[in-house]
Design a protein around this motif. Sequence first.
Motif, mmCIF file in Angstrom:
data_model
loop_
_atom_site.group_PDB
_atom_site.id
_atom_site.type_symbol
_atom_site.label_atom_id
_atom_site.label_comp_id
_atom_site.label_asym_id
_atom_site.label_seq_id
_atom_site.Cartn_x
_atom_site.Cartn_y
_atom_site.Cartn_z
ATOM 1 N N UNK A 1 0.979 -1.156 0.040
ATOM 2 C CA UNK A 1 -0.047 0.163 -0.005
ATOM 3 C C UNK A 1 0.668 1.259 0.066
ATOM 4 N N UNK A 2 1.991 1.085 0.539
ATOM 5 C CA UNK A 2 2.780 2.349 0.690
ATOM 6 C C UNK A 2 3.501 2.641 -0.664
ATOM 7 N N UNK A 3 3.906 1.652 -1.463
ATOM 8 C CA UNK A 3 4.339 1.805 -3.049
ATOM 9 C C UNK A 3 3.094 2.498 -3.651
ATOM 10 N N UNK A 4 2.032 1.976 -3.595
ATOM 11 C CA UNK A 4 0.936 2.552 -4.142
ATOM 12 C C UNK A 4 0.634 3.590 -4.110
ATOM 13 N N UNK A 5 0.759 4.309 -2.796
ATOM 14 C CA UNK A 5 0.349 5.551 -2.324
ATOM 15 C C UNK A 5 1.562 6.511 -2.888
ATOM 16 N N UNK A 35 3.630 3.516 5.039
ATOM 17 C CA UNK A 35 2.934 4.641 5.182
ATOM 18 C C UNK A 35 3.870 6.027 5.158
ATOM 19 N N UNK A 36 4.757 5.974 6.232
ATOM 20 C CA UNK A 36 5.431 7.235 6.423
ATOM 21 C C UNK A 36 6.445 7.480 5.143
ATOM 22 N N UNK A 37 6.957 6.505 4.460
ATOM 23 C CA UNK A 37 7.693 6.548 3.123
ATOM 24 C C UNK A 37 6.805 7.364 1.993
ATOM 25 N N UNK A 38 5.465 6.710 2.071
ATOM 26 C CA UNK A 38 4.765 7.476 1.096
ATOM 27 C C UNK A 38 4.098 8.881 1.350
ATOM 28 N N UNK A 39 4.146 9.161 2.595
ATOM 29 C CA UNK A 39 3.797 10.632 2.885
ATOM 30 C C UNK A 39 4.878 11.644 2.631
ATOM 31 N N UNK A 40 6.028 11.052 2.425
ATOM 32 C CA UNK A 40 7.240 12.045 1.875
ATOM 33 C C UNK A 40 7.068 12.697 0.504
ATOM 34 N N UNK A 41 6.338 11.722 -0.379
ATOM 35 C CA UNK A 41 6.146 12.303 -1.691
ATOM 36 C C UNK A 41 4.699 12.371 -2.134
ATOM 37 N N UNK A 42 3.934 11.692 -1.416
ATOM 38 C CA UNK A 42 2.331 11.840 -1.746
ATOM 39 C C UNK A 42 1.821 13.186 -1.722
ATOM 40 N N UNK A 43 1.201 13.714 -2.861
ATOM 41 C CA UNK A 43 0.679 15.018 -2.457
ATOM 42 C C UNK A 43 -0.890 15.064 -2.965
ATOM 43 N N UNK A 44 -1.439 14.080 -2.681
ATOM 44 C CA UNK A 44 -3.076 13.938 -2.970
ATOM 45 C C UNK A 44 -3.669 13.524 -1.605
ATOM 46 N N UNK A 57 5.874 13.986 7.680
ATOM 47 C CA UNK A 57 5.020 14.978 7.397
ATOM 48 C C UNK A 57 5.528 16.419 7.297
ATOM 49 N N UNK A 58 6.851 16.604 7.591
ATOM 50 C CA UNK A 58 7.586 17.812 7.642
ATOM 51 C C UNK A 58 7.635 18.125 6.127
ATOM 52 N N UNK A 59 7.831 17.158 5.366
ATOM 53 C CA UNK A 59 7.904 17.163 4.028
ATOM 54 C C UNK A 59 6.716 17.244 3.174
ATOM 55 N N UNK A 60 5.585 16.623 3.833
ATOM 56 C CA UNK A 60 4.385 16.343 3.090
ATOM 57 C C UNK A 60 3.620 17.869 2.924
#
Length: 116
Positions: A2-6, A30-39, A62-65
Amino acid sequence: KIGEALQINTSIQTLDVSHNRMSDVGAAAISECLKTNNTLQELNISKNEITNNSLMKIGEALQLNTSLQILDVSHIRISDDGAAAISECLKKNETLQELKISENNITSNGLIKIGE
């Protein structure tokens, strides 16, 4: 998975993975995906088996999100260390509007850190 998909997701705005016995492994993904996911705008990871260490990783992400507006981390036994991680994220994150942290092991000292 799920992290990869996100990480490449461009449409899902709400993700609720509460009540899933998710451990630190899932939280790390999930934390990895939050670094790049913008939706993604809302994330509910409540009532899982996540430790303060994972919450620290989520806080760093979340500091990057730039999109998440609502985060629910209630009922996961966060302590003051987890609260400190959230505090650090709140200093840099400009989009988070709602934080749900009920039913955790945060003392008044931890709540003060979040409010700083």
